[in-house]
Every structure is written in structure tokens, then in C-alpha cells.
Enzyme design. Structure first.
Site, PDB file in Angstrom:
ATOM      1  N   TYR A 144       0.820  -1.209   0.000  1.00 56.72           N
ATOM      2  CA  TYR A 144       0.000   0.000   0.000  1.00 56.72           C
ATOM      3  C   TYR A 144       0.856   1.261   0.000  1.00 56.72           C
ATOM      4  CZ  TYR A 144      -4.638  -2.034   0.848  1.00 56.72           C
ATOM      5  OH  TYR A 144      -5.827  -2.690   0.732  1.00 56.72           O
ATOM      6  N   LYS A 194       3.156 -15.650   2.266  1.00 50.69           N
ATOM      7  CA  LYS A 194       3.345 -16.295   0.968  1.00 50.69           C
ATOM      8  C   LYS A 194       4.834 -16.599   0.868  1.00 50.69           C
ATOM      9  CE  LYS A 194       1.798 -17.728  -3.042  1.00 50.69           C
ATOM     10  NZ  LYS A 194       0.840 -18.834  -3.189  1.00 50.69           N
ATOM     11  N   ASP A 226      -3.029 -18.432   0.207  1.00 47.36           N
ATOM     12  CA  ASP A 226      -4.026 -19.101  -0.645  1.00 47.36           C
ATOM     13  C   ASP A 226      -4.694 -20.257   0.111  1.00 47.36           C
ATOM     14  OD1 ASP A 226      -1.512 -20.274  -0.747  1.00 47.36           O
ATOM     15  OD2 ASP A 226      -1.601 -20.807  -2.864  1.00 47.36           O
ATOM     16  N   ASP A 250      -6.273  -7.255   3.863  1.00 46.66           N
ATOM     17  CA  ASP A 250      -7.398  -6.586   3.198  1.00 46.66           C
ATOM     18  C   ASP A 250      -8.309  -7.628   2.560  1.00 46.66           C
ATOM     19  OD1 ASP A 250      -8.936  -4.497   2.019  1.00 46.66           O
ATOM     20  OD2 ASP A 250      -7.878  -4.875   0.125  1.00 46.66           O
ATOM     21  N   ASP A 254     -12.264  -9.261   4.031  1.00 51.43           N
ATOM     22  CA  ASP A 254     -13.540  -9.208   3.296  1.00 51.43           C
ATOM     23  C   ASP A 254     -14.127 -10.613   3.195  1.00 51.43           C
ATOM     24  OD1 ASP A 254     -13.499  -6.475   2.854  1.00 51.43           O
ATOM     25  OD2 ASP A 254     -14.074  -6.669   0.739  1.00 51.43           O
TER      26      ASP A 254
HETATM   27  C1  IPM Z   1     -10.325  -1.563   3.960  1.00 46.00           C
HETATM   28  C2  IPM Z   1     -10.585  -0.908   2.637  1.00 46.00           C
HETATM   29  C3  IPM Z   1      -9.432   0.039   2.335  1.00 46.00           C
HETATM   30  C4  IPM Z   1      -8.192  -0.805   2.219  1.00 46.00           C
HETATM   31  C5  IPM Z   1      -9.634   0.916   1.096  1.00 46.00           C
HETATM   32  C6  IPM Z   1     -10.891   1.750   1.211  1.00 46.00           C
HETATM   33  C7  IPM Z   1      -8.441   1.795   0.826  1.00 46.00           C
HETATM   34  O1  IPM Z   1     -10.773  -1.842   1.643  1.00 46.00           O
HETATM   35  O2  IPM Z   1     -10.266  -0.852   4.990  1.00 46.00           O
HETATM   36  O3  IPM Z   1     -10.183  -2.784   3.982  1.00 46.00           O
HETATM   37  O4  IPM Z   1      -7.905  -1.351   1.151  1.00 46.00           O
HETATM   38  O5  IPM Z   1      -7.481  -0.926   3.210  1.00 46.00           O
HETATM   39 MG    MG Z   2     -10.766  -3.840   2.341  1.00 48.82          MG
END
Ligand code: IPM
Ligand code: MG
Length: 365
Positions: A144, A194, A226, A250, A254
Site C-alpha cells: 500500500y 506467501k 491461498d 485486506d 472481506d
Molecule cells: C479496507 C478498505 C481500504 C483498504 C480501502 C478503502 C483503501 O478496503 O479498509 O479494507 O484497502 O485498506
Molecule cells: Mg478492504
């Protein structure tokens, strides 16, 4: 019980941010009345609204205001109005600038499947039964932020580069957060990397092995990212604490959030220190600004209210108040109240405000 004072920076942001923030603030008012603390709120702009009014997604004044507070409460940023990829600034830049500017390196994302909500996940109830995991994501390093990071025109056509870099210090402090949190929970730590491909992961793995000697009661396991993505769907209840670098974190957070059914349920903390005693932090729901439902009183305020509970716990060391908040959320759900995103038959549908009020009323000393 001693009464205490805290300064809280309030960054509501865009979309549903302001609506859910109202409910979070109501919860804090109630905590202050019932437990005798004083919370001072300081509002600032972030994201799209800050771009529109100040020309930047996060002004220096707002960043300084956050620095002078004991914690930051964050709503959500973004929306179609600011989505143009060619634009110079994006709402998300505000969030990244806060993370970097406040050194919020330790991102805690707990995922707990509540039995009364197991039907709202897309995964079979028997697979997600008992899931109670915590992802500890490194938040201020890795791909990042690594340099160089750019696009350019070469004789062969357009090119781009991002850089994945980690120093020993950055790896040590996030692993320490992982070990400490695992030590305080079920003593199981999965370090996700990884290492079969990446040098940063090999260094990460070596340091994790070295540090494990300081935590003899924690069982450390290494897992390739993975494999981890697969096991999170196959055997999610086996996980306790996972610790990983920024981009892996990240993606798997999700994925993990879907175990719980709705993102509207999940809180997060981003801390500037290893959670041992009071730590400065930013607290935000995992979900985004949901512009499609903004202003309609349907957004689920539970994620930000559970984020408030994390703030009480990690930045203010108010564990009893944190539990009172969480217990109220669980109680309201057990009574059958639901927002739109977690609605199922025979349940009572509530709007954002009404859900907030129900949780406020359920907070008991
Ligand atoms: C998160 C989001 C952020 C990230 C974005 C909005 C930059 O997806 O907080 O997970 O990638 O960290
Ligand atoms: Mg995210």
C-alpha cells in the site's frame, strides 16, 4: 468506579456515515450518563465531503485534531460522485492518510458468528457454527505504501510499479500484537504469508519463529495465504487469531466478513500500539459508505456501535462499559430485532434510528 474524561475525534464521512455515527454518539451519551464518564466530541471532515469543501480528503487541521484526541471514531468514505479513476484525489486517500499519519499499524477485525444470525450467511450453518476469529492486519506498510509506486510511459508502452517492502521493526510490532491477542484469547495464532514466493514473507516467517520463544503458551502455525483463503471457507471455526501483512489482510478480512452474513455487523480497531493497556486508535465499521441506501434510515448501525465498544476497551480501558455495549447489541438481536441487511422471517424490522434506540435502552450498568 472512577469517572474519566476522554476526547473523541468524530469523522462521519460520506454516505451512511453520518446516520450511523448519530447512533454511535447516542450510545456514548448513554455510557457517559450511566457510568459517569465525560466524552468530548470534536467533529472533522474526511473523504468526499472534505474534497468538496476543502479540496483534500483529509486536511492537516483535521489530522492534528485527531492527534490531540484520545481516539478517533470514523464512519465511512466514498461514493459514485468521487469515483473517477482519473481524479487527483479520492475519498479513500483520507483513510490512508489517517492510517499513516496516526501510525495506526495494528488493524483488528474480529468476526464472530452469532447463533441467531447464522441463517443470514451464504455459507452453511454447520460450517460457520462457533466461528469466533480475529484478524490482525498490518495497516501502514507493505504494498500500500512502498516506494517506488508509479505509472510511466516507456518505449515498450505504459508501465506501472508498486513496491512490497517490510522492515524488521514493522514486522515485529504487528506480530507482537498478534501474539499478545492470541495469548489473551484461545492461544492459537496463525501467521499468514506467501513464504513460498515472497522475500518479505520469508523474513516475516523467520521473525515469527524467533518471537514464538517468548510466547510458550501460544501455538504458532504458518499458513500460506491461498491455503488460508480456502480454509476460511472450509473450516472457519478452527481459527482463533490470524496475523498478516496489509494486502493479504485486506483480502481475507472481506472474505472472513461474509462468514458473519452481513458487513453491517462487523467492527474494527486500528491501533497505534500493541494492545497492552490504553492505546490510541481509530474505530470504524468494516462496511463502506453504501451510497445506495444513504439517508433512508435503513443502514445497520451495529458495526459502528460494536466499534464504539472496541474503543471503550482498547483506547479507554473501560472493559465493563465495552461489555455493557456488546451485551445490549446481543440482547436486542436475541429479542428478534433486525435491520434490513439481516432481516429474516418472523423477525421485527427496525430502521437505523430505531435500532440505535433499542441498543441504547438495553445498556445496563
Ligand atoms: C479496507 C478498505 C481500504 C483498504 C480501502 C478503502 C483503501 O478496503 O479498509 O479494507 O484497502 O485498506
Ligand atoms: Mg478492504
Amino acid at each position: 468506579m472512577s469517572s474519566q474524561e476522554f476526547d473523541i475525534a468524530v469523522l462521519s464521512g460520506d454516505g451512511v456515515g453520518p446516520e450511523i455515527m448519530n447512533e454511535a454518539i447516542n450510545v456514548l451519551h448513554t455510557i457517559s450518563e450511566k457510568f459517569g464518564h465525560s466524552f468530548h466530541f470534536h467533529e472533522g471532515l474526511v473523504g468526499g465531503i472534505a474534497i468538496d469543501t476543502q479540496g483534500t480528503a483529509l486536511s492537516d487541521d483535521t489530522l492534528n485534531m485527531c492527534r490531540q484526541s484520545d481516539a478517533v471514531l470514523f464512519g465511512a468514505v466514498g461514493g459514485p460522485r468521487w469515483d473517477d479513476p482519473q481524479a487527483k484525489v479520492h475519498p479513500e486517500d483520507g483513510l490512508l492518510a489517517l492510517r499513516k499519519g496516526l501510525d495506526l499499524f495494528a488493524n483488528l477485525r474480529p468476526v464472530k458468528v452469532l447463533p441467531m444470525l447464522s441463517g443470514s450467511s451464504s455459507i452453511k450453518p454447520e460450517i460457520i457454527a462457533g466461528v469466533d476469529l480475529l484478524v490482525v492486519r498490518e495497516l501502514t506498510g507493505g504494498i500500500y505504501f512502498g516506494q517506488p509506486k508509479k505509472q510511466w510511459q516507456s518505449l515498450q508502452g505504459r508501465q506501472a510499479v508498486d513496491t512490497l517492502a517490510y522492515s524488521e521493526m514493522e514486522i515485529r510490532r504487528i506480530l507482537k500484537a498478534g501474539f499478545e491477542l492470541a495469548h489473551a484469547r484461545r492461544k492459537n495464532l496463525v501467521s499468514v504469508d506467501k513464504a513460498n514466493v515472497l522475500q518479505t514473507s520469508r523474513l516475516w516467517r523467520q521473525i515469527a519463529i524467533e518471537m514464538a520463544a517468548d510466547y510458550p503458551d501460544v501455538i504458532l502455525q504458518h499458513m500460506l495465504v491461498d491455503t488460508c483463503a480456502m480454509r476460511l471457507i472450509r473450516h472457519p471455526a478452527e481459527f482463533d487469531v490470524l496475523v498478516t501483512e496489509n494486502m493479504f489482510g485486506d483480502i481475507i478480512t472481506d472474505e472472513a466478513s461474509m462468514l458473519a452474513g452481513s458487513m453491517g455487523m462487523l467492527p474494527s480497531a486500528s491501533l497505534a500500539g500493541v494492545p497492552l493497556g490504553r492505546t490510541f486508535g481509530l474505530y470504524e465499521p468494516i462496511h463502506g459508505s453504501a451510497p445506495d441506501i444513504a439517508g433512508k434510515n435503513v443502514a445497520n448501525p451495529i458495526a459502528i456501535i460494536l466499534s464504539v465498544a472496541m474503543m471503550l476497551r482498547y483506547s479507554f480501558s473501560l472493559e465493563i462499559e465495552a461489555q455493557a455495549t456488546e451485551n445490549s447489541v446481543f440482547g436486542v438481536l436475541a429479542e428478534g430485532y433486525r435491520t434490513d441487511d439481516i432481516m429474516s422471517h418472523n423477525k421485527t424490522r427496525l430502521g437505523t434510528k430505531e435500532m440505535g434506540q433499542a441498543i441504547v435502552q438495553g445498556i445496563k450498568i
